[in-house]
Design an enzyme around this catalytic site. Structure first.
Site, PDB file in Angstrom:
ATOM      1  N   ASP A  90       0.833  -1.202   0.000  1.00 57.45           N
ATOM      2  CA  ASP A  90       0.000   0.000   0.000  1.00 57.45           C
ATOM      3  C   ASP A  90       0.868   1.253   0.000  1.00 57.45           C
ATOM      4  O   ASP A  90       0.599   2.216  -0.730  1.00 57.45           O
ATOM      5  CB  ASP A  90      -0.918  -0.013   1.224  1.00 57.45           C
ATOM      6  CG  ASP A  90      -1.701   1.283   1.368  1.00 57.45           C
ATOM      7  OD1 ASP A  90      -2.610   1.513   0.557  1.00 57.45           O
ATOM      8  OD2 ASP A  90      -1.388   2.070   2.283  1.00 57.45           O
ATOM      9  N   GLU A 145      -2.035  -5.519  -3.412  1.00 54.27           N
ATOM     10  CA  GLU A 145      -1.084  -4.711  -2.648  1.00 54.27           C
ATOM     11  C   GLU A 145      -0.005  -5.584  -2.022  1.00 54.27           C
ATOM     12  O   GLU A 145       1.176  -5.196  -1.988  1.00 54.27           O
ATOM     13  CB  GLU A 145      -1.818  -3.920  -1.566  1.00 54.27           C
ATOM     14  CG  GLU A 145      -2.662  -2.787  -2.114  1.00 54.27           C
ATOM     15  CD  GLU A 145      -3.327  -1.975  -1.025  1.00 54.27           C
ATOM     16  OE1 GLU A 145      -3.482  -0.761  -1.224  1.00 54.27           O
ATOM     17  OE2 GLU A 145      -3.701  -2.544   0.022  1.00 54.27           O
TER      18      GLU A 145
END
EC number: 3.1.26.3
Length: 232
Positions: A51, A123
Site C-alpha cells: 500500500d 497490494e
C-alpha cells in the site's frame, strides 16, 4: 504456485527469487488460521508495505503527469486509482484471483470474488515484489498494468454521462435504458470492450474502453452528443 510463476514470467517478465515470499503474498488470513499448526504466514504485513509503495509511485506519476493540477484534484484522482474496487479490477486483469489461498469457509462464501480480498492481494504482491526485487521493478509493473488505464481516462471522468443521459431521457417518465457488451478484444490483462446503450431496445450510442465501466460512459457520451432526437 508454479502456475502463478508462469503467469508472472510470461506476462510481466517477473521471476521471484524468494518463492516463499510470493506464496505469502497470496495467502489470506483465513487460510493461515485454518492451518495454525503449520505456522503459515499470511499477507497482511506485505499488504501494508505494498500500500505504501503504491501510494508513493502513483503520487509521483500524477505529480509529473499533471503539473498544473492542484493538490486536491491530484488527491482525488489518486484515491480513485488506489481504491479497493480499482485494485480488485487490476488483480483480476492479472489473473491473481485464481491463485489466492483461502480458507474453506471463505472460499464457500465467495471470497475469491470479493473486492477487498483481491485488492489486498494485489497490494501484498507489490510489497513482495519490492522486497524480492526493488522499487524500480514495482514501478515497471505498475506502469505496465495500471498506468494504461489511468491514461485512458478510466479514473477521471469529467462528466458522468450515464447519469446525464438517464436524466435527459427520463424527464417525461421512465424509459428502459440498458448497456450491453458488443465485443471484447485483447489479452486478459489488457482487454478492450465495445459497448452499446439501448433505449427501449433501440441502440442509440456506442463506446469503447479498457473496462466495461469506461466503455459504458463512452457509449452514453456518444448518445448525448448525438442529441435526444436520435434517442426516440
Amino acid at each position: 504456485m508454479k502456475e502463478l510463476q508462469t503467469v508472472l514470467k510470461n506476462h510481466f517478465a517477473i521471476e521471484f527469487t524468494d518463492k516463499k515470499l510470493l506464496e505469502t503474498a497470496f495467502t489470506h488470513t483465513s487460510y493461515a488460521n485454518e492451518h495454525r499448526l503449520l505456522k503459515i504466514s499470511h499477507n497482511e504485513r506485505l499488504e501494508f508495505l505494498g500500500d505504501a509503495v503504491l501510494q508513493l509511485l502513483i503520487s509521483e506519476y500524477l505529480y509529473k503527469k499533471y503539473p498544473k493540477k492542484p493538490e486536491g484534484d491530484l488527491s482525488k484522482l489518486r484515491a480513485m486509482i488506489v481504491r479497493e474496487e480499482s485494485l480488485a479490477g487490476f488483480a483480476r486483469d492479472c489473473q491473481f484471483d485464481q491463485f489466492i489461498k483461502l480458507g474453506k469457509g471463505e472460499e464457500k462464501s465467495g471470497g475469491r470474488n470479493r473486492d477487498t480480498i483481491l485488492g489486498d492481494a494485489f497490494e501484498a504482491f507489490l510489497g513482495a515484489l519490492l522486497l524480492d526485487k526493488d522499487v524500480a521493478k514495482v514501478k515497471e509493473f505498475i506502469y505496465q498494468v495500471m498506468i494504461p488505464k489511468v491514461e485512458a481516462g478510466e479514473f477521471e471522468m469529467i462528466t458522468d454521462y450515464k447519469t446525464h443521459l438517464q436524466e435527459l431521457l427520463q424527464v417525461n417518465g421512465d424509459v428502459a435504458i440498458r448497456y450491453q457488451v458488443i465485443s471484447e478484444t485483447g489479452p486478459a490483462h489488457d482487454k478492450v470492450f465495445d459497448v452499446e446503450v439501448l433505449v427501449e431496445g433501440k441502440s442509440i450510442g456506442q463506446g469503447q474502453g479498457r473496462s466495461k465501466k469506461l466503455a459504458e460512459q463512452e457509449a452514453a457520451k456518444n448518445a448525448v452528443e448525438k442529441g435526444l432526437d436520435s434517442c426516440i
